[in-house]
Scaffold this motif. Structure first.
Motif, mmCIF file in Angstrom:
data_model
loop_
_atom_site.group_PDB
_atom_site.id
_atom_site.type_symbol
_atom_site.label_atom_id
_atom_site.label_comp_id
_atom_site.label_asym_id
_atom_site.label_seq_id
_atom_site.Cartn_x
_atom_site.Cartn_y
_atom_site.Cartn_z
ATOM 1 N N ASP A 100 34.100 29.427 -104.730
ATOM 2 C CA ASP A 100 33.927 28.832 -106.055
ATOM 3 C C ASP A 100 35.237 28.214 -106.569
ATOM 4 O OD1 ASP A 100 31.279 29.553 -106.046
ATOM 5 O OD2 ASP A 100 31.546 31.308 -107.369
ATOM 6 N N ALA A 101 36.335 28.885 -106.293
ATOM 7 C CA ALA A 101 37.626 28.349 -106.733
ATOM 8 C C ALA A 101 37.938 27.044 -106.016
ATOM 9 C CB ALA A 101 38.732 29.382 -106.481
ATOM 10 N N LYS A 102 37.569 26.918 -104.736
ATOM 11 C CA LYS A 102 37.807 25.664 -103.991
ATOM 12 C C LYS A 102 36.948 24.543 -104.559
ATOM 13 C CE LYS A 102 39.109 27.680 -99.560
ATOM 14 N NZ LYS A 102 38.709 27.885 -98.154
ATOM 15 N N ILE A 103 35.706 24.875 -104.926
ATOM 16 C CA ILE A 103 34.788 23.850 -105.445
ATOM 17 C C ILE A 103 35.230 23.382 -106.833
ATOM 18 C CG2 ILE A 103 32.425 23.415 -106.218
ATOM 19 C CD1 ILE A 103 31.482 25.281 -103.997
#
Length: 106
Positions: A100-103
């Protein structure tokens, strides 16, 4: 241990009663000599109780201890499985957070 003592005592009383009855039936006076004791002792059966009385106290204690240890093993196994499942859940959540952090990274 107590069962064996009771069994041995019972056998001795039976032997003494049987030898006393034999002496009285012949009309002889009862004499308490070693000769009579040896004869009465030879007529007696073994003082060890038969195996059909059941397990001894030591065997019972060992069985109780074995049951307790088996329960403890089951408890520890369940606790281990829960800890492994908890670690797996934490790993999945962490992996999801990273994805989620990458997205949604700025």
């Amino acid at each position: 241990m107590a069962v064996r003592l009771l069994w041995a005592g019972r056998l001795r009383v039976q032997c003494l009663l049987s030898s006393t009855a034999a002496w009285e039936s012949k009309g002889w006076p009862l004499l308490f000599s070693t000769a009579i004791q040896r004869t009465a002792g030879e007529d007696c059966r073994s003082e060890d109780p038969p195996d059909e009385l059941g397990p001894s106290l030591a065997e019972r204690a060992l069985r109780i201890k074995a049951v307790k240890l088996e329960k403890e093993v089951q408890d520890l196994t369940v606790r281990y499985q829960r800890a492994v499942a908890d670690c797996e859940n934490i790993r999945r959540r962490t992996q999801r957070c990273v994805e989620d952090a990458k997205i949604f990274a700025l």
